[in-house]
Write an enzyme that holds these catalytic residues in place. Structure first.
Site: not given
Length: 701
Positions: A132, A170-171, A330, A381
């Site tokens: 990603r 995202n992040e 998160e 996770h």
């Protein structure tokens, strides 16, 4: 774009604060939920998901974060039908959504058609698809495709009442913080033009007279590409590249945000930061000015520092948010997947950790993710609904937490703010970046560790500090700590002088005020820019390490031990008093040298800690240092067994006290209000309570 001087006064523009609201949702609710990835599952699972969400008290999910290939399966061909069905089911259940821009990772058809959007490392190697964030933020081609998707999503969902805000990207920078491509080179050249104006100013800032690095034109500016093993990059250039990289990603976020805002002006926008004690990829305090509300992802540090590091990080998020409510986007219910050893959470920690973030100002508690994946890189996770399903302790704890949050909302917690502490511990992203250079007195010394040590040491004394970014209002506190703040520009140097001379109480440490914002050393001895404030002058650094025959520690006269770094203080002002000295062999020249001093400067006082004492040494030294500051007698709140955090309404009509056990044994506490939540805590009939390890007690006062 000129770089600001990082003072509180420089904050001339921040996005107006806007919090996600729902027309059909009662005011004062605490948002609760997590990332939801229904596209990983067959539709027959969705109804079960939503029923279990309702049972757990979930009221919000983040959608479509990594769904670009599902939303645009072929270039220019969109499929929103599946997401429409998900939103319809959520809406009927009373669950709302933060809609993601879905641009975090591109689909394969895009990178196959345009491999030039892929980022390159410092050697020029391509980051190929397969994970990603393999896109470069400075690529005009990638930006064009991403903004087209943003427009399509915004147009399609601009009237949907289920959506309460935008989760942009995202992040950012988690995997693509640095790119060394030609796109990045050109963008860096433009950034330097805006920052410095002339190539002569760049030469001065980077000290290019050294090693014949003089630049004649902006076209000669290169990213800090590979220069060979064991060589040393120009530190001014490298520091600026870290600034540029943060700004490049921020500009990409702003472009997405502005497209979404133009079409959906009533929906607030945020992106999830990655603030932790060691999480310094981007200048999140700078980014905090660009979001409508601050949100953060935080994953626990395994081991005995778990709670303290979480509290420190949450306090820093509160500082970035300037004490406005923020969103925990998160966290994990248990183990993560990306460490060499992925430890589970102990019983009680799932609830305790969430309530700790809540205590430090979060009005939304969310997780990655709702349902644990059965395939892919994050299948191990943990999630709100684990592999073992609803008949699991994790899901039962998730349900318990949902009830706790509902109860606290009923009593009016939402909208209150973290009460201001007496003490501010200052953190600075750019000082951390500068201390990461490979040519420093010691590679064992970084800025980020010192603020955490101070936060923990103060907690050992019963004081819960606020962690305040260097741009923030740290000079409005009774006591301020500058812990290894390596960079102090002229403006912040003046703030230090003005603060102490007006009566402030300052703790400053080794490696503070060493260089200006260009990483140019303040001359005349250390700590260069604030020597007069602290009343000492050091001529040399004294690094310590494990090499045979080298100095590996220094004993102090108060019984503590310094490691890694100390100052060779050679002069002390008449207004200063030596509190602690070193005890060392005569051959070292350090025996009797001042280690801790206190100086009177104007109406204030400044303690200087000239060595790295660590959490334990600071904790043992603090009582005497505070006494020297005139802060003794009744100033301590407790003995450090409990972390005490208070949230208050603006009129102080509502006050909520959170008590967290910091020990591995039960702790007794006097109940100071009406108990609301007791997790691993037992209430007695005599006004006493026992808080077990990993326990928390929440009181309304």
């Amino acid at each position: 774009m000129k770089h600001d001087k990082r003072t509180g006064a420089s904050e001339t523009r921040r996005e107006p604060y806007r919090w996600p609201q729902a027309a059909d949702w009662p005011a004062g609710r605490i948002w609760y939920g997590g990332d939801y990835n229904p596209d990983q599952w067959p539709e027959c699972v969705w109804d079960e998901d939503i029923e279990l969400m309702k049972r757990a008290g979930v009221n919000v999910v983040s959608l479509a974060i990594f769904s670009w290939s599902k939303l645009e399966p072929r270039e220019g061909v969109y499929d929103f039908a599946w997401l429409d069905r998900v939103l319809s089911k959520l809406g009927r259940a009373g669950i709302h959504a933060l809609m993601a821009s879905a641009t975090a990772s591109p689909p394969m058809w895009l990178t196959q058609s345009h491999p030039e959007v892929l980022w390159r490392d410092e050697r020029g190697d391509v980051a190929w698809p397969g994970a990603r964030q393999h896109w470069r933020p400075t690529s005009p081609i990638y930006r064009g495709y991403a903004l087209r998707l943003c427009r399509a999503m915004a147009e399609h969902y601009k009237e949907d009442p289920v959506i309460v805000g935008w989760h942009v990207g995202n992040e950012y920078g988690c995997h693509n913080r640095f790119d060394y491509s030609d796109d990045a080179m050109r963008a860096f050249q433009d950034w330097c033009r805006r920052r410095y104006g002339t190539i002569e100013a760049v030469n001065e800032a980077w000290g290019t007279a050294f090693w014949a690095q003089h630049l004649d034109d902006f076209s000669q500016i290169l990213p800090p590409r590979y220069i060979g093993e064991g060589n040393f990059m120009n530190p001014g250039k490298l520091l600026d590249y870290k600034r540029f990289s943060s700004d490049a990603l921020k500009d990409f976020y702003r472009a997405e945000r502005d497209v979404l805002r133009k079409i959906c002006p009533n929906l607030p926008a945020t992106t999830n930061f990655m603030v932790s004690a060691a999480g310094t990829n981007l200048d999140y305090d700078d980014w905090g000015r660009e979001v409508d509300f601050v949100s953060n992802d935080h994953y626990f540090a395994p081991g005995e520092a778990h709670l303290d590091e979480l509290a420190y990080s949450a306090s820093l998020v509160d500082g970035i948010a300037r004490k406005k409510p923020w969103w925990l986007m998160e966290q994990s219910t248990g183990a993560v997947n990306w460490r060499p050893i992925n430890y589970r959470k102990e019983p009680g920690q799932l609830v305790r950790d969430s309530l700790a973030h809540l205590a430090f100002g979060a009005d939304a508690i969310c997780y990655f993710q709702w349902r644990q994946s059965r395939a892919g890189a994050e299948k191990f996770h943990t999630a709100m609904l684990p592999h073992s399903g609803a008949d699991s302790q994790i899901y039962r704890d998730v349900c318990e937490l949902g009830k706790d949050l509902g109860l606290l909302a009923d009593h009016g917690l939402s909208g209150t703010r973290l009460a201001k502490s007496r003490v501010a511990v200052v953190f600075d992203y750019e000082s951390e970046w500068a201390t990461e250079h490979t040519a420093t007195p010691s590679q064992s010394v970084r800025h980020w560790t010192e603020p955490l040590d101070w936060f923990r040491a103060l907690a050992d004394q019963g004081l819960t500090a606020d962690v305040v970014p260097v741009r923030g209002p740290w000079d409005s506190y009774e006591v301020a700590v500058l812990p290894a703040v390596y960079l102090l520009d002229g403006a912040n140097t003046r703030r230090v002088h003005d603060y102490v001379s007006a009566g402030g109480r300052l703790f400053a440490t080794y490696c503070t005020g060493i260089a200006d914002e260009r990483d140019h050393i303040w001359l005349g001895g250390y700590p260069g820019s604030i020597r007069d404030v602290v009343g000492v002058r050091s001529e040399e650094f004294v690094p310590m390490g494990p090499d045979e025959g080298a100095l590996d520690h220094l004993d102090l006269s108060n019984g503590t031990v310094a490691r890694d770094m100390a100052d060779m203080i050679t002069s002390v002002a008449p207004s200063a008093k030596v509190l602690v000295t070193y005890r060392a062999e005569k051959r070292t020249g350090l025996d009797g040298v001042p280690a801790i001093t206190v100086n009177t400067f104007g109406r204030g006082r400044a303690v200087y800690v000239g060595c790295k004492l660590g959490r334990e040494g600071l904790s043992r030294s603090l009582p005497a240092m505070m006494q020297a500051m005139g802060l003794e007698n009744g100033q301590q709140v407790g003995d450090g067994d409990l972390l005490r955090v208070e949230r208050v309404s603006e009129d102080h009509g509502r006050r909520f006290l959170f008590l967290f056990n910091r020990r591995a044994r039960p702790v007794h506490v006097q109940v100071e209000g009406c108990p609301l939540v007791a997790s691993l805590a037992r209430l007695g009939g005599d006004g006493q309570a026992v808080v077990e390890p990993n326990g928390v007690l929440v009181l309304r006062r």
